[in-house]
Design an enzyme around this catalytic site. Structure first.
Site, PDB file in Angstrom:
ATOM      1  N   ASP A   1      10.820  -7.462   7.554  1.00  0.00           N
ATOM      2  CA  ASP A   1      10.442  -6.519   6.499  1.00  0.00           C
ATOM      3  C   ASP A   1      10.137  -5.138   7.055  1.00  0.00           C
ATOM      4  O   ASP A   1       9.909  -4.199   6.280  1.00  0.00           O
ATOM      5  CB  ASP A   1       9.229  -7.052   5.708  1.00  0.00           C
ATOM      6  CG  ASP A   1       8.015  -7.311   6.587  1.00  0.00           C
ATOM      7  OD1 ASP A   1       8.115  -8.208   7.441  1.00  0.00           O
ATOM      8  OD2 ASP A   1       6.993  -6.631   6.432  1.00  0.00           O
TER       9      ASP A   1
ATOM     10  N   ARG B   1       0.825  -1.222   0.000  1.00  0.00           N
ATOM     11  CA  ARG B   1       0.000   0.000   0.000  1.00  0.00           C
ATOM     12  C   ARG B   1       0.849   1.256   0.000  1.00  0.00           C
ATOM     13  O   ARG B   1       0.387   2.328   0.366  1.00  0.00           O
ATOM     14  CB  ARG B   1      -0.957   0.007   1.185  1.00  0.00           C
ATOM     15  CG  ARG B   1      -0.317  -0.121   2.550  1.00  0.00           C
ATOM     16  CD  ARG B   1      -1.356   0.015   3.633  1.00  0.00           C
ATOM     17  NE  ARG B   1      -0.792  -0.209   4.962  1.00  0.00           N
ATOM     18  CZ  ARG B   1      -1.439   0.046   6.092  1.00  0.00           C
ATOM     19  NH1 ARG B   1      -2.647   0.558   6.066  1.00  0.00           N
ATOM     20  NH2 ARG B   1      -0.883  -0.197   7.258  1.00  0.00           N
TER      21      ARG B   1
END
Length: 532
Positions: A276, A109
């Site tokens: 991440d 996103r």
């Protein structure tokens, strides 16, 4: 000083796109994208972008003027307009989530627009979070809601002004669209107002960018990405080579240690330290289910997803950062002659974390290193005492900062001063709960009297090291609820105070208060999720 430009007048550079391997299909469909560092993808336009907040200081540093009116700059920040110099992309990466390998993840996103040159010439990447689907959205919509966007905008800037290494936030824009979210993934999805944050950093490359290349045997891509990072972000190390890869990992480890040491000394809990979510620059990245200790509890995490294992609890953060660095070292192993050489970086992490945390704690206590062994014993005894007394870490250190003059000149008043301090800063009234902290305070007072600086100098240093204001979750939640109702005053006031967290701000004492009773179990205050 050069005149600030409106964003639509800026020129963007695109080294990540120009120098690394990307797919250019433009397909935003969720899918695996093997063999590439990124996918070229454009933001999805929104109905009515409207600027809600802007970081004036960051804008000034970037040479960008605050958007005025409903113009092109506001539309760029909402993802509705692209400039000819932009080459927007979503990065591909993988990662370990809660200790388990999750495979391909990527910018699901977030869409980067490219880099702009700051007023000092340094390049900064601008990324829109909540700008719509990408190939890495994993069947999600790529959007962000107002509540999570307010939290990211405020915390990015608040951490910067606390002196914690962090990504930054330039703007917060409402989209005019609604986004359906299930805040706690418990079947209670509802529409919420959407928003987009413009995040800013030298790069958003993470440990996971390297992990996905190594996991799939993409050695050429792995080496190209490492060389890119070294040349652009660690040029002081020299041209990439077998030896430079090792020194580079050591520097990543050192920076990571400094970052986590800062977290631990301001009471910050990241909440989701997946690989991440670890920056290759050693800066705080991805503000989701974070929080500040209220009260001090090493086992506390705000993240409901982590309630079972407490993997990312406050006290586990130094260990998790080491674990994550080990995962990064495993990914970088193919680049060096002997992967065992990377173990030195882990030693650098451990040594740097210990030294930095101790140095920061001494600064918070107004002490200079005299007897290393006894000083370490003093600082190492403090966490257990704070936990037993359920002390509010922020208030405890701030109130302690006002005491040096009295402790050094009126020893007979010591017990009275400690009574007042504990009454102001602890949450429990259980009999005997504060005995350990009270004993620690007497040890501290004895140690303080060994200092040679004047009480005024010591107090001044402590007040500069111990913030009065941090972004407590209940304060963020109050700002969110007001913003959702169309009132931005709480957001604006909180933002302004957090820019100078070490100042007194007597007109805003309520923002320095202990967590109120109503916030103890309120969603968004005590409990959050990865959707937050």
């Amino acid at each position: 000083m050069a005149t600030a430009l409106q964003l639509d007048q800026a020129t963007f550079e695109n080294p990540f796109v120009d120098e690394l391997r990307g797919e250019v299909s433009g397909n935003k469909g969720s899918r695996q994208v093997p063999g590439y560092h990124y996918s070229r993808v454009t933001p999805t336009p929104v109905r009515e972008p409207k600027l809600l907040a802007w970081s004036d200081e960051l804008g000034d540093y970037l040479g960008l003027a605050k958007p005025v009116g409903r113009g092109a700059a506001e539309s760029i920040l909402g993802g509705n307009i692209l400039l000819p110099s932009m080459k927007p992309f979503a990065a591909r990466y993988g990662g370990h989530q809660f200790g388990n390998w999750a495979g391909q993840l990527g910018d699901g996103r977030a869409i980067s627009l490219g880099q702009v040159a700051a007023t000092d010439g340094s390049p900064w990447e601008i990324q829109l979070k909540g700008a719509g689907p990408t190939p890495y959205s994993r069947r999600a919509d790529g959007r962000a809601v107002l509540r999570s966007s307010v939290r990211e905008f405020l915390c990015s800037e608040a951490m910067h002004y606390l002196g914690v290494p962090t990504t930054r936030a330039l703007s917060l824009v409402a989209t005019g669209d609604e986004v359906v979210r299930d805040m706690f993934y418990n079947g209670n999805a509802r529409p919420e107002p959407g928003a987009i944050v413009a995040r800013v950093a030298p790069t958003f490359i993470r440990f996971g960018n390297f992990q996905i290349m190594a996991a799939l045997g993409e050695m050429d891509n792995l080496r190209a990405l490492a060389d890119y990072v070294i040349r652009h972000h660690y040029p002081e190390l020299g041209e990439p080579s077998l030896e430079v890869y090792v020194r580079w990992f050591e520097e990543v480890a050192r920076r990571t240690a400094v970052m986590v040491a800062h977290w631990m000394t301001v009471g910050f809990v990241h909440g989701v330290m997946n690989t991440d979510n670890m920056s290759i620059l050693g800066v705080t990245i991805d503000y989701g289910p974070y929080g500040w200790l209220e009260p001090y509890d090493p086992d506390w995490t705000p993240n409901t997803t982590d309630f079972g294992s407490r993997r990312y609890a406050f006290g586990q953060q130094p260990h998790v950062a080491m674990w994550n660095l080990m995962a990064l070292a495993q990914a970088l192993g193919p680049l060096v002659a002997d992967p065992q050489a990377l173990r030195a970086g882990l030693d650098v992490y451990a040594d740097t974390f210990s030294a930095t945390q101790h140095e920061l704690l001494l600064r918070k206590l107004g002490l200079t290193a005299l007897d290393n062994a006894s000083d370490h014993a003093l600082t190492e005894a403090l966490p257990a005492a704070l936990a037993e007394a359920e002390a509010d870490m922020t208030i405890f250190f701030r109130q302690l900062s006002y005491l040096p003059a009295a402790l050094l000149t009126a020893e007979a008043q010591e017990e009275k001063l400690f009574n007042e301090l504990l009454a102001q800063s602890t949450y429990t009234d259980a009999p005997g709960a504060d005995l350990g902290l009270r004993e620690w305070l007497h040890r501290y007072a004895l140690r303080l009297r060994q200092e040679t600086a004047s009480p005024e100098t010591i107090q001044e240093g402590m007040l500069a090291a111990n913030p009065k204001y941090v972004l407590r979750n209940y304060l963020a939640q109050q700002a969110i609820e007001a913003a959702e109702a169309g009132d931005l005053s709480k957001l604006n006031t909180l933002f302004e105070v957090l820019k100078t967290p070490f100042a007194e701000h007597p007109e805003h004492e309520e923002l320095a208060a202990k967590r109120p009773e109503w916030a103890q179990d309120k969603p968004g205050c005590a409990t959050l999720s990865c959707s937050s």
